[in-house]
Design a protein around this motif. Structure first.
Motif, PDB file in Angstrom:
ATOM      1  N   LEU A 178       0.827  -1.199   0.000  1.00 10.20           N
ATOM      2  CA  LEU A 178       0.000   0.000   0.000  1.00 10.20           C
ATOM      3  C   LEU A 178       0.871   1.262   0.000  1.00 10.20           C
ATOM      4  O   LEU A 178       1.740   1.435   0.839  1.00 10.20           O
ATOM      5  CB  LEU A 178      -0.925  -0.003   1.213  1.00 10.20           C
ATOM      6  CG  LEU A 178      -2.016   1.048   1.231  1.00 10.20           C
ATOM      7  CD1 LEU A 178      -2.951   0.875   0.039  1.00 10.20           C
ATOM      8  CD2 LEU A 178      -2.798   0.974   2.520  1.00 10.20           C
ATOM      9  N   SER A 179       0.617   2.114  -0.977  1.00  8.83           N
ATOM     10  CA  SER A 179       1.401   3.335  -1.136  1.00  8.83           C
ATOM     11  C   SER A 179       1.182   4.290   0.026  1.00  8.83           C
ATOM     12  O   SER A 179       0.059   4.545   0.439  1.00  8.83           O
ATOM     13  CB  SER A 179       1.018   4.036  -2.442  1.00  8.83           C
ATOM     14  OG  SER A 179       1.720   5.257  -2.562  1.00  8.83           O
ATOM     15  N   LYS A 180       2.284   4.820   0.547  1.00  3.95           N
ATOM     16  CA  LYS A 180       2.223   5.868   1.565  1.00  3.95           C
ATOM     17  C   LYS A 180       2.364   7.250   0.930  1.00  3.95           C
ATOM     18  O   LYS A 180       2.074   8.242   1.559  1.00  3.95           O
ATOM     19  CB  LYS A 180       3.347   5.691   2.581  1.00  3.95           C
ATOM     20  CG  LYS A 180       3.177   4.533   3.506  1.00  3.95           C
ATOM     21  CD  LYS A 180       4.323   4.541   4.510  1.00  3.95           C
ATOM     22  CE  LYS A 180       4.175   3.463   5.535  1.00  3.95           C
ATOM     23  NZ  LYS A 180       5.242   3.525   6.540  1.00  3.95           N
ATOM     24  N   THR A 181       2.844   7.298  -0.308  1.00  8.91           N
ATOM     25  CA  THR A 181       3.172   8.578  -0.917  1.00  8.91           C
ATOM     26  C   THR A 181       2.156   9.056  -1.943  1.00  8.91           C
ATOM     27  O   THR A 181       2.186  10.221  -2.323  1.00  8.91           O
ATOM     28  CB  THR A 181       4.552   8.502  -1.597  1.00  8.91           C
ATOM     29  OG1 THR A 181       4.527   7.457  -2.574  1.00  8.91           O
ATOM     30  CG2 THR A 181       5.643   8.224  -0.569  1.00  8.91           C
ATOM     31  N   SER A 182       1.265   8.166  -2.396  1.00  5.35           N
ATOM     32  CA  SER A 182       0.283   8.551  -3.403  1.00  5.35           C
ATOM     33  C   SER A 182      -1.115   8.114  -2.971  1.00  5.35           C
ATOM     34  O   SER A 182      -1.464   6.940  -3.078  1.00  5.35           O
ATOM     35  CB  SER A 182       0.622   7.921  -4.761  1.00  5.35           C
ATOM     36  OG  SER A 182      -0.450   8.137  -5.673  1.00  5.35           O
ATOM     37  N   PRO A 183      -1.930   9.050  -2.486  1.00  6.83           N
ATOM     38  CA  PRO A 183      -3.295   8.693  -2.080  1.00  6.83           C
ATOM     39  C   PRO A 183      -4.109   8.086  -3.229  1.00  6.83           C
ATOM     40  O   PRO A 183      -4.907   7.174  -3.004  1.00  6.83           O
ATOM     41  CB  PRO A 183      -3.898  10.027  -1.625  1.00  6.83           C
ATOM     42  CG  PRO A 183      -2.724  10.876  -1.260  1.00  6.83           C
ATOM     43  CD  PRO A 183      -1.622  10.454  -2.188  1.00  6.83           C
TER      44      PRO A 183
ATOM     45  N   ALA B 223      -2.953   4.516  -3.600  1.00  8.02           N
ATOM     46  CA  ALA B 223      -3.433   3.745  -2.450  1.00  8.02           C
ATOM     47  C   ALA B 223      -4.912   3.402  -2.611  1.00  8.02           C
ATOM     48  O   ALA B 223      -5.335   2.286  -2.315  1.00  8.02           O
ATOM     49  CB  ALA B 223      -3.196   4.520  -1.155  1.00  8.02           C
TER      50      ALA B 223
ATOM     51  N   ASP C 261      -3.423  -4.368  -0.488  1.00 14.07           N
ATOM     52  CA  ASP C 261      -3.618  -3.306   0.483  1.00 14.07           C
ATOM     53  C   ASP C 261      -2.793  -3.498   1.761  1.00 14.07           C
ATOM     54  O   ASP C 261      -3.065  -2.882   2.780  1.00 14.07           O
ATOM     55  CB  ASP C 261      -5.106  -3.168   0.839  1.00 14.07           C
ATOM     56  CG  ASP C 261      -5.697  -4.453   1.410  1.00 14.07           C
ATOM     57  OD1 ASP C 261      -5.068  -5.517   1.282  1.00 14.07           O
ATOM     58  OD2 ASP C 261      -6.808  -4.374   1.966  1.00 14.07           O
TER      59      ASP C 261
ATOM     60  N   ARG D  17       0.132  -3.001   4.365  1.00 14.47           N
ATOM     61  CA  ARG D  17       1.028  -1.914   4.743  1.00 14.47           C
ATOM     62  C   ARG D  17       2.440  -2.476   4.890  1.00 14.47           C
ATOM     63  O   ARG D  17       2.623  -3.639   5.213  1.00 14.47           O
ATOM     64  CB  ARG D  17       0.576  -1.270   6.047  1.00 14.47           C
ATOM     65  CG  ARG D  17      -0.821  -0.690   5.921  1.00 14.47           C
ATOM     66  CD  ARG D  17      -1.161   0.199   7.093  1.00 14.47           C
ATOM     67  NE  ARG D  17      -2.516   0.666   6.977  1.00 14.47           N
ATOM     68  CZ  ARG D  17      -2.946   1.623   6.182  1.00 14.47           C
ATOM     69  NH1 ARG D  17      -2.106   2.230   5.388  1.00 14.47           N
ATOM     70  NH2 ARG D  17      -4.209   1.989   6.159  1.00 14.47           N
ATOM     71  N   THR D  18       3.438  -1.645   4.666  1.00 15.10           N
ATOM     72  CA  THR D  18       4.824  -2.103   4.807  1.00 15.10           C
ATOM     73  C   THR D  18       5.115  -2.426   6.259  1.00 15.10           C
ATOM     74  O   THR D  18       4.420  -1.978   7.163  1.00 15.10           O
ATOM     75  CB  THR D  18       5.801  -1.022   4.330  1.00 15.10           C
ATOM     76  OG1 THR D  18       5.551   0.175   5.072  1.00 15.10           O
ATOM     77  CG2 THR D  18       5.672  -0.762   2.853  1.00 15.10           C
TER      78      THR D  18
ATOM     79  N   GLU E 257       6.714  -1.962   9.642  1.00 13.22           N
ATOM     80  CA  GLU E 257       7.145  -0.727  10.336  1.00 13.22           C
ATOM     81  C   GLU E 257       8.386  -1.017  11.157  1.00 13.22           C
ATOM     82  O   GLU E 257       8.578  -2.036  11.695  1.00 13.22           O
ATOM     83  CB  GLU E 257       6.028  -0.209  11.246  1.00 13.22           C
ATOM     84  CG  GLU E 257       4.760   0.127  10.501  1.00 13.22           C
ATOM     85  CD  GLU E 257       4.868   1.322   9.536  1.00 13.22           C
ATOM     86  OE1 GLU E 257       5.692   2.214   9.777  1.00 13.22           O
ATOM     87  OE2 GLU E 257       4.131   1.341   8.563  1.00 13.22           O
TER      88      GLU E 257
END
Length: 130
Positions: free
Chosen positions: A83-88, A91, A125, A127-128, A130
């Motif tokens: 899931l992209s953190k930089t492009s809504p 995402a 979807d 998340r990376t 953490e």
């Protein structure tokens, strides 16, 4: 494991010259699950993983296993889609794709295409770590 990718990987490795043992190359394909790799500790020079962590049940354990089997100074080459953190916008599209994959997995009478999609267990979807 996606057995249908092995012939493609072998052809690609051969085309790149990695199967030519006369040049000192030793390449082998090992089948297993990422959370419990069937290799001895410190036995791999390189681990290659493509779009794998999206389908494992325990990504932290998979990464630990990769670290375990790599020789000191070994290399982990990977390409993942999480899931992209930089492009809504991206995402949102990934979440839409994840919903389609969930529907394919949960279909009571899946079509052939839905069955193929569901087999790979991909989750777009995630998340990376953490």
């Amino acid at each position: 494991p996606n057995a249908s990718m092995e012939p493609f990987a072998q052809r690609s490795a051969a085309d790149a010259g990695f199967m030519d043992q006369s040049h000192g190359h030793k390449l082998r394909f090992v089948k297993g699950v990422a959370e419990e790799l069937p290799l001895h500790t410190g036995s791999a020079d390189v681990v290659v993983s493509t779009a794998t962590l999206c389908s494992v049940s325990d990504a932290t354990r998979a990464i630990s296993e990769i670290r375990r089997v790599l020789k000191p100074g070994g290399c982990f080459l990977f390409v993942e889609h999480v899931l992209s953190k930089t492009s809504p916008d991206l995402a949102e599209k990934q979440c839409q794709a994840a919903e389609m994959l969930r529907q394919a997995r949960d279909a009571p009478n899946p079509t052939e295409q839905q069955a193929k999609i569901a087999t790979y267990g991909c989750r777009t979807d995630l998340r990376t770590l953490e």
